[in-house]
Motif scaffolding. Sequence first.
Motif, PDB file in Angstrom:
ATOM      1  N   LEU A  23       0.837  -1.197   0.000  1.00  0.00           N
ATOM      2  CA  LEU A  23       0.000   0.000   0.000  1.00  0.00           C
ATOM      3  C   LEU A  23       0.878   1.255   0.000  1.00  0.00           C
ATOM      4  CD1 LEU A  23      -2.953   1.048   0.252  1.00  0.00           C
ATOM      5  CD2 LEU A  23      -2.577   1.124   2.728  1.00  0.00           C
ATOM      6  N   GLY A  24       0.652   2.142  -0.977  1.00  0.00           N
ATOM      7  CA  GLY A  24       1.419   3.382  -1.053  1.00  0.00           C
ATOM      8  C   GLY A  24       2.751   3.252  -1.765  1.00  0.00           C
ATOM      9  N   PHE A  25       3.040   2.066  -2.323  1.00  0.00           N
ATOM     10  CA  PHE A  25       4.302   1.842  -3.028  1.00  0.00           C
ATOM     11  C   PHE A  25       4.121   2.086  -4.522  1.00  0.00           C
ATOM     12  CE2 PHE A  25       5.346  -0.071   0.885  1.00  0.00           C
ATOM     13  CZ  PHE A  25       6.704  -0.341   0.935  1.00  0.00           C
ATOM     14  N   ASN A  26       5.126   2.667  -5.155  1.00  0.00           N
ATOM     15  CA  ASN A  26       5.132   2.740  -6.612  1.00  0.00           C
ATOM     16  C   ASN A  26       5.898   1.530  -7.151  1.00  0.00           C
ATOM     17  OD1 ASN A  26       7.990   3.326  -6.822  1.00  0.00           O
ATOM     18  ND2 ASN A  26       7.530   5.439  -6.209  1.00  0.00           N
ATOM     19  N   ASP A  28       8.673   1.090  -8.733  1.00  0.00           N
ATOM     20  CA  ASP A  28      10.114   1.049  -8.456  1.00  0.00           C
ATOM     21  C   ASP A  28      10.383   0.656  -7.004  1.00  0.00           C
ATOM     22  OD1 ASP A  28      10.879   1.697 -11.027  1.00  0.00           O
ATOM     23  OD2 ASP A  28      10.869   3.859 -10.645  1.00  0.00           O
ATOM     24  N   GLU A  29       9.529   1.107  -6.094  1.00  0.00           N
ATOM     25  CA  GLU A  29       9.709   0.752  -4.683  1.00  0.00           C
ATOM     26  C   GLU A  29       9.409  -0.732  -4.457  1.00  0.00           C
ATOM     27  OE1 GLU A  29       8.686   4.934  -2.381  1.00  0.00           O
ATOM     28  OE2 GLU A  29       7.037   3.683  -3.128  1.00  0.00           O
ATOM     29  N   ILE A  30       8.410  -1.255  -5.165  1.00  0.00           N
ATOM     30  CA  ILE A  30       8.129  -2.694  -5.076  1.00  0.00           C
ATOM     31  C   ILE A  30       9.324  -3.479  -5.602  1.00  0.00           C
ATOM     32  CG2 ILE A  30       6.671  -4.567  -5.941  1.00  0.00           C
ATOM     33  CD1 ILE A  30       4.338  -2.607  -5.973  1.00  0.00           C
ATOM     34  N   ASP A  31       9.897  -3.013  -6.705  1.00  0.00           N
ATOM     35  CA  ASP A  31      11.086  -3.647  -7.271  1.00  0.00           C
ATOM     36  C   ASP A  31      12.222  -3.638  -6.256  1.00  0.00           C
ATOM     37  OD1 ASP A  31      12.734  -4.808  -9.222  1.00  0.00           O
ATOM     38  OD2 ASP A  31      13.477  -2.853  -9.847  1.00  0.00           O
ATOM     39  N   ASN A  32      12.371  -2.521  -5.553  1.00  0.00           N
ATOM     40  CA  ASN A  32      13.416  -2.395  -4.533  1.00  0.00           C
ATOM     41  C   ASN A  32      13.231  -3.439  -3.438  1.00  0.00           C
ATOM     42  OD1 ASN A  32      14.372  -1.301  -1.809  1.00  0.00           O
ATOM     43  ND2 ASN A  32      15.364   0.149  -3.194  1.00  0.00           N
ATOM     44  N   ILE A  33      11.987  -3.596  -2.968  1.00  0.00           N
ATOM     45  CA  ILE A  33      11.707  -4.568  -1.909  1.00  0.00           C
ATOM     46  C   ILE A  33      11.955  -5.994  -2.398  1.00  0.00           C
ATOM     47  CG2 ILE A  33       9.851  -5.598  -0.532  1.00  0.00           C
ATOM     48  CD1 ILE A  33      10.933  -2.999   0.606  1.00  0.00           C
ATOM     49  N   LEU A  34      11.484  -6.301  -3.605  1.00  0.00           N
ATOM     50  CA  LEU A  34      11.656  -7.658  -4.135  1.00  0.00           C
ATOM     51  C   LEU A  34      13.128  -8.019  -4.271  1.00  0.00           C
ATOM     52  CD1 LEU A  34       8.872  -7.763  -6.887  1.00  0.00           C
ATOM     53  CD2 LEU A  34       8.823  -8.806  -4.619  1.00  0.00           C
ATOM     54  N   SER A  35      13.942  -7.040  -4.651  1.00  0.00           N
ATOM     55  CA  SER A  35      15.365  -7.311  -4.844  1.00  0.00           C
ATOM     56  C   SER A  35      16.088  -7.519  -3.519  1.00  0.00           C
ATOM     57  CB  SER A  35      16.019  -6.160  -5.615  1.00  0.00           C
ATOM     58  OG  SER A  35      16.029  -4.977  -4.837  1.00  0.00           O
ATOM     59  N   ARG A  36      15.479  -7.083  -2.420  1.00  0.00           N
ATOM     60  CA  ARG A  36      16.143  -7.161  -1.114  1.00  0.00           C
ATOM     61  C   ARG A  36      15.564  -8.245  -0.214  1.00  0.00           C
ATOM     62  NH1 ARG A  36      15.625  -0.992   0.684  1.00  0.00           N
ATOM     63  NH2 ARG A  36      16.788  -1.677   2.520  1.00  0.00           N
ATOM     64  N   THR A  37      14.546  -8.946  -0.685  1.00  0.00           N
ATOM     65  CA  THR A  37      13.902  -9.947   0.172  1.00  0.00           C
ATOM     66  C   THR A  37      14.059 -11.370  -0.349  1.00  0.00           C
ATOM     67  OG1 THR A  37      11.797  -9.575  -0.991  1.00  0.00           O
ATOM     68  CG2 THR A  37      12.164  -8.334   1.054  1.00  0.00           C
ATOM     69  N   CYS A  38      15.018 -11.570  -1.260  1.00  0.00           N
ATOM     70  CA  CYS A  38      15.266 -12.919  -1.802  1.00  0.00           C
ATOM     71  C   CYS A  38      13.963 -13.549  -2.293  1.00  0.00           C
ATOM     72  CB  CYS A  38      15.911 -13.814  -0.756  1.00  0.00           C
ATOM     73  SG  CYS A  38      17.456 -13.166  -0.092  1.00  0.00           S
ATOM     74  N   LYS A 135       7.883   2.389   5.266  1.00  0.00           N
ATOM     75  CA  LYS A 135       6.521   2.156   4.747  1.00  0.00           C
ATOM     76  C   LYS A 135       6.148   0.682   4.844  1.00  0.00           C
ATOM     77  CE  LYS A 135       6.520   4.105   0.598  1.00  0.00           C
ATOM     78  NZ  LYS A 135       5.938   4.612  -0.671  1.00  0.00           N
ATOM     79  N   LEU A 136       7.113  -0.187   4.529  1.00  0.00           N
ATOM     80  CA  LEU A 136       6.846  -1.625   4.593  1.00  0.00           C
ATOM     81  C   LEU A 136       6.531  -2.047   6.027  1.00  0.00           C
ATOM     82  CD1 LEU A 136       6.897  -4.107   2.619  1.00  0.00           C
ATOM     83  CD2 LEU A 136       9.155  -4.621   3.569  1.00  0.00           C
ATOM     84  N   SER A 137       7.268  -1.496   6.991  1.00  0.00           N
ATOM     85  CA  SER A 137       7.038  -1.824   8.402  1.00  0.00           C
ATOM     86  C   SER A 137       5.647  -1.400   8.850  1.00  0.00           C
ATOM     87  CB  SER A 137       8.091  -1.144   9.286  1.00  0.00           C
ATOM     88  OG  SER A 137       9.384  -1.619   9.002  1.00  0.00           O
ATOM     89  N   VAL A 138       5.242  -0.196   8.455  1.00  0.00           N
ATOM     90  CA  VAL A 138       3.911   0.303   8.828  1.00  0.00           C
ATOM     91  C   VAL A 138       2.824  -0.582   8.227  1.00  0.00           C
ATOM     92  CG1 VAL A 138       2.280   2.205   8.520  1.00  0.00           C
ATOM     93  CG2 VAL A 138       4.639   2.686   9.181  1.00  0.00           C
ATOM     94  N   ASN A 139       2.982  -0.926   6.944  1.00  0.00           N
ATOM     95  CA  ASN A 139       1.981  -1.776   6.288  1.00  0.00           C
ATOM     96  C   ASN A 139       1.889  -3.145   6.957  1.00  0.00           C
ATOM     97  OD1 ASN A 139       1.423   0.252   4.499  1.00  0.00           O
ATOM     98  ND2 ASN A 139       2.518  -0.643   2.771  1.00  0.00           N
TER      99      ASN A 139
END
Length: 229
Positions: A23-26, A28-38, A135-139
């Motif tokens: 929620l609230g992610f664009n 590119d930010e989703i891409d950032n999270i996916l690349s860092r969460t294996c 943002k990820l922590s809040v969600n």
Amino acid sequence: MPAQHLKKMLKNEIHALQSDLFLGFNPDEIDNILSRTCSCRRKFSKNVDIFSPGEVICHTGMILSGNIDVQFSGFSGKEELVVREAPGELIGQAFSLTKTENSFIHFRSVGDTEILFMNLDLLFSKPEIDPILGKLSVNLMRILAATNIQLNKKICLLTQKSLRDKLLLFFEEGATEGPEGKTCRLTLTREELASYVSAERSSVCRELGRMQDDGCIRLVGKKVILATG
């Protein structure tokens, strides 16, 4: 699987992109999270345990397609339905974040299912200095809070003294206003509904018939129309 490939594959996954976790992610930010969460995704056929009792769950799962039944396995071996999770929702997040052994819950596919697995341990770094992690922590906190409310509602349902009260509470929780009045659309079979309210299928079927005879409800296909007044 490389994150850029996951991003391309997820761009049409409307349930994932609309998940409360993002929620609230664009994009590119989703891409950032996916690349860092294996992140990786896997497909499962019907009636397969995604997570089983006795294992330590290391990755949180997001349902991309299909449904997952969260089932409790009692001492007698009988399994009771706790909740059915839909696309976009998470499974195993509390276990994966705490590294607590899952000693009693089956996370089982209802039909053909696809899951995106993510290691969310990065949340224990420093989210206060990383806006995306913040943002990820809040969600995630909101999701965990909503899960807690959902489980408290289930406890309230199970503490009802009569089967009729359990069923009425279940229908009320799932009902929306429609042209015919307050209507609950059933997605569970009679067997699954019985498991959810911790009763026998035959008892549920009999009680539904009595409730209809008494004017409490009207059964129209998979719709339960609640009486007004």
